[in-house]
Design a protein around this motif. Structure first.
Motif, PDB file in Angstrom:
ATOM      1  N   PHE A   1       0.819  -1.212   0.000  1.00  0.00           N
ATOM      2  CA  PHE A   1       0.000   0.000   0.000  1.00  0.00           C
ATOM      3  C   PHE A   1       0.854   1.264   0.000  1.00  0.00           C
ATOM      4  CE2 PHE A   1      -2.586   3.189   2.367  1.00  0.00           C
ATOM      5  CZ  PHE A   1      -3.569   3.355   1.407  1.00  0.00           C
ATOM      6  N   GLY A   2       0.515   2.171  -0.923  1.00  0.00           N
ATOM      7  CA  GLY A   2       1.181   3.465  -1.008  1.00  0.00           C
ATOM      8  C   GLY A   2       2.424   3.482  -1.857  1.00  0.00           C
ATOM      9  N   ARG A   3       2.884   2.318  -2.302  1.00  0.00           N
ATOM     10  CA  ARG A   3       4.143   2.241  -3.040  1.00  0.00           C
ATOM     11  C   ARG A   3       3.918   2.260  -4.545  1.00  0.00           C
ATOM     12  NH1 ARG A   3       7.709   4.445   0.114  1.00  0.00           N
ATOM     13  NH2 ARG A   3       7.604   3.602   2.209  1.00  0.00           N
ATOM     14  N   VAL A   4       5.017   2.170  -5.278  1.00  0.00           N
ATOM     15  CA  VAL A   4       4.964   2.268  -6.734  1.00  0.00           C
ATOM     16  C   VAL A   4       4.232   1.064  -7.319  1.00  0.00           C
ATOM     17  CG1 VAL A   4       6.332   2.430  -8.848  1.00  0.00           C
ATOM     18  CG2 VAL A   4       7.114   3.575  -6.763  1.00  0.00           C
ATOM     19  N   SER A   5       3.314   1.334  -8.221  1.00  0.00           N
ATOM     20  CA  SER A   5       2.532   0.256  -8.826  1.00  0.00           C
ATOM     21  C   SER A   5       3.388  -0.597  -9.755  1.00  0.00           C
ATOM     22  CB  SER A   5       1.357   0.857  -9.607  1.00  0.00           C
ATOM     23  OG  SER A   5       0.508   1.596  -8.750  1.00  0.00           O
ATOM     24  N   PRO A   6       3.033  -1.881  -9.921  1.00  0.00           N
ATOM     25  CA  PRO A   6       3.811  -2.788 -10.774  1.00  0.00           C
ATOM     26  C   PRO A   6       3.309  -2.771 -12.215  1.00  0.00           C
ATOM     27  CG  PRO A   6       2.169  -4.034  -9.590  1.00  0.00           C
ATOM     28  CD  PRO A   6       1.982  -2.604  -9.187  1.00  0.00           C
TER      29      PRO A   6
END
Length: 332
Positions: free
Chosen positions: A142-147
């Protein structure tokens, strides 16, 4: 475990796992999703636990076609139907009134539900095999860079998660989200679809965030919570800072050969005196930038930089989605 999305047996196994209440990573044209059976609150709870996502932060439910909308939505305004006709399958999520007793956990407990029909052929084959709506936020913590690749998903969740590999995502940033629950279309999250395109399709003015704030009293009810609309989101491990080209060059000149652990992502050509500064040129085209944005940020993280300096995107409407993602990443 990564399986080829073009293998019918892999599609069948992924669908079996969804029907058994398990999680599956799957590709869409925007980003890779972390999927669970939207009709099972217990399965959906697994998404929130795996991502570390607050349970009141709603998920988008992916459907195989518009015929499945009636399973989850109690009504579809005419302008929403026109949007779906124009952009489905594709990178558009519509928020509609939720049918009581259906997909409550996926909706974050709200009386509305976000629905999308993706255009990626692997996603469509997967959804048809599942024969149910699949709740699918981006497959990252959650909150991190999308793949945007299957390998990104494996880096987030390890080999224990089945991931269907559909190659790199063509769009690269998440879908545009349009709220259709309050009588007028409101753009809650920009994507690669511009407001002009949305307005042409639905035949009405689409309110943006600023117009919504000024005209909120004219709308029925409050804006629903929606995926990816928190102020801080999409953040790499490194600190990201948005700067104009002149400020980037000035900072590099001041640091000179001592500059280290810094990455620069810019359309402008900059002079770099240190071999310890990474530089990637941002494309002049908004769609090309969107397609590579998250992969570039992940690559910078993998190389261990501490600071990422990004040149401010142009103010043109086609850059709204990129500008939105970078702004939220910089706020983290």
């Amino acid at each position: 475990m990564i399986l080829s999305g073009t293998d019918p047996q892999a599609i069948a196994e992924a669908a079996r796992r969804i029907q058994a209440g398990e999680l599956v990573g799957f590709p869409t044209e925007t980003v890779y999703g972390l999927g669970a059976d939207a009709s099972s609150d217990q399965a959906v709870a697994g998404i929130f636990a795996a991502k570390g996502r607050p349970a009141d932060h709603p998920l988008i439910v992916h459907v195989a076609d518009a015929a499945h909308v009636g399973v989850y939505a109690s009504s579809v305004p005419p302008f929403a139907a026109r949007l779906m006709k124009a952009f489905w399958p594709g990178p558009l999520t519509v928020i509609l009134p939720r049918k009581p007793g259906v997909a409550a956990a996926a909706a974050g407990g709200q009386n509305s539900i976000g629905l999308r029909c993706p255009s990626h052929p692997v996603a469509l084959a997967f959804l048809k095999a599942c024969n149910t709506g699949v709740a699918g936020p981006s497959a990252n913590r959650f909150g991190r860079v999308s793949p945007t690749t299957a390998q990104h998903v494996r880096q987030e969740f390890g080999d224990g998660l089945l991931v269907l590999d559909g190659g790199p995502c063509d769009v690269g940033i998440e879908s545009s989200i349009v709220d259709c629950t309050r009588g007028r279309p409101v753009l809650l999250r920009p994507g690669v679809l511009t407001r002009a395109q949305l307005e042409a399709a639905c035949g009405e003015a689409v309110l943006g965030k600023d117009e919504f704030k000024r005209q909120a009293l004219d709308l029925v009810g409050e804006a629903p919570r929606a995926s990816g609309t928190l102020e801080a989101h999409y953040a790499p491990n490194a600190k990201l800072r948005l700067m104009d080209a002149g400020a980037i060059q000035t900072a590099l000149d001041l640091l000179g050969a001592d500059a280290a652990h810094i990455a620069v992502y810019a359309r402008s050509i900059v002079r770099i005196k240190s071999e310890k500064v990474l530089y990637r040129r941002m494309p002049d085209d908004a769609l090309a930038t969107a397609q590579q944005l998250f992969a570039v940020l992940r690559d910078f993280d993998a190389k261990g930089v501490k600071l990422i300096w990004v040149e401010n995107p142009p103010p043109d409407a086609e850059w709204d989605g990129v500008r939105d993602r970078l702004g939220r990443a910089a706020a983290s």
